[in-house]
Write a protein that holds these residues in place. Sequence first.
Motif, PDB file in Angstrom:
ATOM      1  N   THR A 221       0.814  -1.218   0.000  1.00  0.00           N
ATOM      2  CA  THR A 221       0.000   0.000   0.000  1.00  0.00           C
ATOM      3  C   THR A 221       0.850   1.272   0.000  1.00  0.00           C
ATOM      4  OG1 THR A 221      -0.132   0.091   2.415  1.00  0.00           O
ATOM      5  CG2 THR A 221      -1.874  -1.140   1.253  1.00  0.00           C
ATOM      6  N   GLU A 222       2.147   1.124   0.135  1.00  0.00           N
ATOM      7  CA  GLU A 222       3.006   2.297   0.297  1.00  0.00           C
ATOM      8  C   GLU A 222       2.877   3.291  -0.856  1.00  0.00           C
ATOM      9  OE1 GLU A 222       7.501   3.523   1.603  1.00  0.00           O
ATOM     10  OE2 GLU A 222       7.124   1.468   0.990  1.00  0.00           O
ATOM     11  N   ALA A 223       2.871   2.811  -2.096  1.00  0.00           N
ATOM     12  CA  ALA A 223       2.778   3.720  -3.242  1.00  0.00           C
ATOM     13  C   ALA A 223       1.453   4.464  -3.257  1.00  0.00           C
ATOM     14  CB  ALA A 223       2.956   2.944  -4.545  1.00  0.00           C
ATOM     15  N   GLY A 224       0.375   3.793  -2.935  1.00  0.00           N
ATOM     16  CA  GLY A 224      -0.932   4.440  -2.931  1.00  0.00           C
ATOM     17  C   GLY A 224      -1.127   5.412  -1.781  1.00  0.00           C
ATOM     18  N   LEU A 225      -0.477   5.140  -0.657  1.00  0.00           N
ATOM     19  CA  LEU A 225      -0.651   5.982   0.526  1.00  0.00           C
ATOM     20  C   LEU A 225       0.366   7.120   0.610  1.00  0.00           C
ATOM     21  CD1 LEU A 225      -1.422   3.332   3.308  1.00  0.00           C
ATOM     22  CD2 LEU A 225      -3.019   4.685   1.935  1.00  0.00           C
ATOM     23  N   ALA A 226       1.444   7.040  -0.161  1.00  0.00           N
ATOM     24  CA  ALA A 226       2.521   8.036  -0.059  1.00  0.00           C
ATOM     25  C   ALA A 226       2.044   9.488  -0.237  1.00  0.00           C
ATOM     26  CB  ALA A 226       3.638   7.706  -1.045  1.00  0.00           C
ATOM     27  N   PRO A 227       1.224   9.796  -1.246  1.00  0.00           N
ATOM     28  CA  PRO A 227       0.799  11.200  -1.381  1.00  0.00           C
ATOM     29  C   PRO A 227      -0.056  11.675  -0.211  1.00  0.00           C
ATOM     30  CG  PRO A 227       0.302   9.958  -3.389  1.00  0.00           C
ATOM     31  CD  PRO A 227       0.753   8.973  -2.361  1.00  0.00           C
ATOM     32  N   MET A 228      -0.910  10.801   0.301  1.00  0.00           N
ATOM     33  CA  MET A 228      -1.770  11.188   1.427  1.00  0.00           C
ATOM     34  C   MET A 228      -0.953  11.335   2.711  1.00  0.00           C
ATOM     35  SD  MET A 228      -5.218   9.054   0.584  1.00  0.00           S
ATOM     36  CE  MET A 228      -4.498   7.730  -0.376  1.00  0.00           C
ATOM     37  N   ARG A 229       0.025  10.459   2.906  1.00  0.00           N
ATOM     38  CA  ARG A 229       0.912  10.571   4.073  1.00  0.00           C
ATOM     39  C   ARG A 229       1.662  11.896   4.029  1.00  0.00           C
ATOM     40  NH1 ARG A 229       4.757   5.704   3.948  1.00  0.00           N
ATOM     41  NH2 ARG A 229       5.551   6.556   5.882  1.00  0.00           N
ATOM     42  N   ALA A 230       2.146  12.257   2.827  1.00  0.00           N
ATOM     43  CA  ALA A 230       2.873  13.518   2.679  1.00  0.00           C
ATOM     44  C   ALA A 230       1.963  14.708   2.996  1.00  0.00           C
ATOM     45  CB  ALA A 230       3.432  13.637   1.265  1.00  0.00           C
ATOM     46  N   ALA A 231       0.718  14.642   2.543  1.00  0.00           N
ATOM     47  CA  ALA A 231      -0.225  15.731   2.827  1.00  0.00           C
ATOM     48  C   ALA A 231      -0.506  15.831   4.323  1.00  0.00           C
ATOM     49  CB  ALA A 231      -1.518  15.508   2.050  1.00  0.00           C
ATOM     50  N   VAL A 232      -0.692  14.701   4.984  1.00  0.00           N
ATOM     51  CA  VAL A 232      -0.943  14.716   6.429  1.00  0.00           C
ATOM     52  C   VAL A 232       0.270  15.292   7.156  1.00  0.00           C
ATOM     53  CG1 VAL A 232      -1.323  13.259   8.468  1.00  0.00           C
ATOM     54  CG2 VAL A 232      -2.632  12.845   6.376  1.00  0.00           C
ATOM     55  N   ARG A 233       1.464  14.943   6.712  1.00  0.00           N
ATOM     56  CA  ARG A 233       2.687  15.484   7.319  1.00  0.00           C
ATOM     57  C   ARG A 233       2.721  17.010   7.166  1.00  0.00           C
ATOM     58  NH1 ARG A 233       5.945  12.324   4.907  1.00  0.00           N
ATOM     59  NH2 ARG A 233       5.978  10.763   6.542  1.00  0.00           N
ATOM     60  N   GLU A 234       2.324  17.513   5.993  1.00  0.00           N
ATOM     61  CA  GLU A 234       2.293  18.961   5.774  1.00  0.00           C
ATOM     62  C   GLU A 234       1.220  19.625   6.635  1.00  0.00           C
ATOM     63  OE1 GLU A 234       2.060  19.923   1.620  1.00  0.00           O
ATOM     64  OE2 GLU A 234       3.741  18.622   1.136  1.00  0.00           O
ATOM     65  N   HIS A 235       0.092  18.949   6.825  1.00  0.00           N
ATOM     66  CA  HIS A 235      -0.960  19.497   7.673  1.00  0.00           C
ATOM     67  C   HIS A 235      -0.465  19.630   9.115  1.00  0.00           C
ATOM     68  CE1 HIS A 235      -4.025  17.670   4.658  1.00  0.00           C
ATOM     69  NE2 HIS A 235      -3.477  18.776   4.208  1.00  0.00           N
ATOM     70  N   VAL A 236       0.251  18.634   9.584  1.00  0.00           N
ATOM     71  CA  VAL A 236       0.799  18.687  10.943  1.00  0.00           C
ATOM     72  C   VAL A 236       1.755  19.868  11.063  1.00  0.00           C
ATOM     73  CG1 VAL A 236       2.287  17.480  12.593  1.00  0.00           C
ATOM     74  CG2 VAL A 236       0.485  16.228  11.413  1.00  0.00           C
ATOM     75  N   ALA A 237       2.593  20.049  10.052  1.00  0.00           N
ATOM     76  CA  ALA A 237       3.542  21.162  10.076  1.00  0.00           C
ATOM     77  C   ALA A 237       2.802  22.506  10.049  1.00  0.00           C
ATOM     78  CB  ALA A 237       4.496  21.059   8.893  1.00  0.00           C
ATOM     79  N   ALA A 238       1.737  22.602   9.263  1.00  0.00           N
ATOM     80  CA  ALA A 238       0.972  23.850   9.185  1.00  0.00           C
ATOM     81  C   ALA A 238       0.297  24.177  10.513  1.00  0.00           C
ATOM     82  CB  ALA A 238      -0.076  23.749   8.080  1.00  0.00           C
ATOM     83  N   LEU A 239      -0.035  23.136  11.261  1.00  0.00           N
ATOM     84  CA  LEU A 239      -0.657  23.337  12.573  1.00  0.00           C
ATOM     85  C   LEU A 239       0.379  23.581  13.667  1.00  0.00           C
ATOM     86  CD1 LEU A 239      -3.400  20.610  12.296  1.00  0.00           C
ATOM     87  CD2 LEU A 239      -3.794  23.074  12.523  1.00  0.00           C
ATOM     88  N   GLY A 240       1.644  23.555  13.310  1.00  0.00           N
ATOM     89  CA  GLY A 240       2.696  23.831  14.281  1.00  0.00           C
ATOM     90  C   GLY A 240       3.220  22.601  14.984  1.00  0.00           C
ATOM     91  N   GLY A 241       2.785  21.430  14.551  1.00  0.00           N
ATOM     92  CA  GLY A 241       3.264  20.187  15.152  1.00  0.00           C
ATOM     93  C   GLY A 241       4.509  19.686  14.452  1.00  0.00           C
ATOM     94  N   ARG A 242       5.102  18.681  15.052  1.00  0.00           N
ATOM     95  CA  ARG A 242       6.294  18.083  14.445  1.00  0.00           C
ATOM     96  C   ARG A 242       6.053  16.594  14.310  1.00  0.00           C
ATOM     97  NH1 ARG A 242      10.101  20.596  18.548  1.00  0.00           N
ATOM     98  NH2 ARG A 242      10.487  18.406  18.935  1.00  0.00           N
ATOM     99  N   ALA A 243       5.943  16.148  13.077  1.00  0.00           N
ATOM    100  CA  ALA A 243       5.741  14.725  12.809  1.00  0.00           C
ATOM    101  C   ALA A 243       7.077  14.011  12.842  1.00  0.00           C
ATOM    102  CB  ALA A 243       5.093  14.542  11.448  1.00  0.00           C
ATOM    103  N   GLY A 244       7.048  12.788  13.300  1.00  0.00           N
ATOM    104  CA  GLY A 244       8.243  11.962  13.276  1.00  0.00           C
ATOM    105  C   GLY A 244       9.251  12.295  14.352  1.00  0.00           C
ATOM    106  N   THR A 245       8.827  12.891  15.446  1.00  0.00           N
ATOM    107  CA  THR A 245       9.762  13.232  16.507  1.00  0.00           C
ATOM    108  C   THR A 245      10.104  12.028  17.366  1.00  0.00           C
ATOM    109  OG1 THR A 245       7.954  13.856  17.959  1.00  0.00           O
ATOM    110  CG2 THR A 245       8.974  15.616  16.668  1.00  0.00           C
ATOM    111  N   GLY A 246       9.314  10.961  17.191  1.00  0.00           N
ATOM    112  CA  GLY A 246       9.567   9.763  17.973  1.00  0.00           C
ATOM    113  C   GLY A 246       8.959   9.820  19.357  1.00  0.00           C
ATOM    114  N   VAL A 247       8.411  10.958  19.739  1.00  0.00           N
ATOM    115  CA  VAL A 247       7.780  11.110  21.041  1.00  0.00           C
ATOM    116  C   VAL A 247       6.278  11.007  20.836  1.00  0.00           C
ATOM    117  CG1 VAL A 247       7.436  12.644  22.992  1.00  0.00           C
ATOM    118  CG2 VAL A 247       9.623  12.627  21.789  1.00  0.00           C
TER     119      VAL A 247
END
Length: 174
Positions: free
Chosen positions: A79-105
């Motif tokens: 599913t990685e190829a199909g989900l990659a664009p949506m994952r990237a968009a969610v990551r950008e949404h988190v950044a726009a909201l001031g969050g940090r994705a992938g911090t491990g915490v």
Amino acid sequence: MRRTGTTRRSALTATGAFGLGAVLTGCGSGGGAPRHDSTGADARTVSLRASTALKAAEARSGVSLLARYDQVVAAHPLTEAGLAPMRAAVREHVAALGGRAGTGVPSSPAPAAPAADVRTALRELAAEERRLADVRAAALLKAEPELARLLASIAAAGAAHAYLLTELAKETPA
């Protein structure tokens, strides 16, 4: 196998979701005269705190959703190829909201493990996107105008993701 390009239905769905977001955010900031008393300053401070708290809560929800995407990809690598664009968009949404994705915490409890069946896992992910889009649309009523526009945009994207994930679940071989 179905066509993978943009279809008329998906274009209309995205346009409708975008239009809904535009309509919801058009309910503006109230054009009243500015206040110059101390209660106005206190109200702005309270409003700023509430807006900051709402933004932080939505960023945490986005981080949790991103973790859910990562779990589905880890459990179902096809599913990685199909989900990659949506994952990237969610990551950008988190950044726009001031969050940090992938911090491990972990900012919230880890989401439940995805289903063993790939179609079910995609449907569950679509349901989570839909639920979060609904929560964000409801939060528009409490948000300041600038944050409301951002939340409307992210909610519309989440609704589109839910639709695309549902279609991907239908197209994915069992």
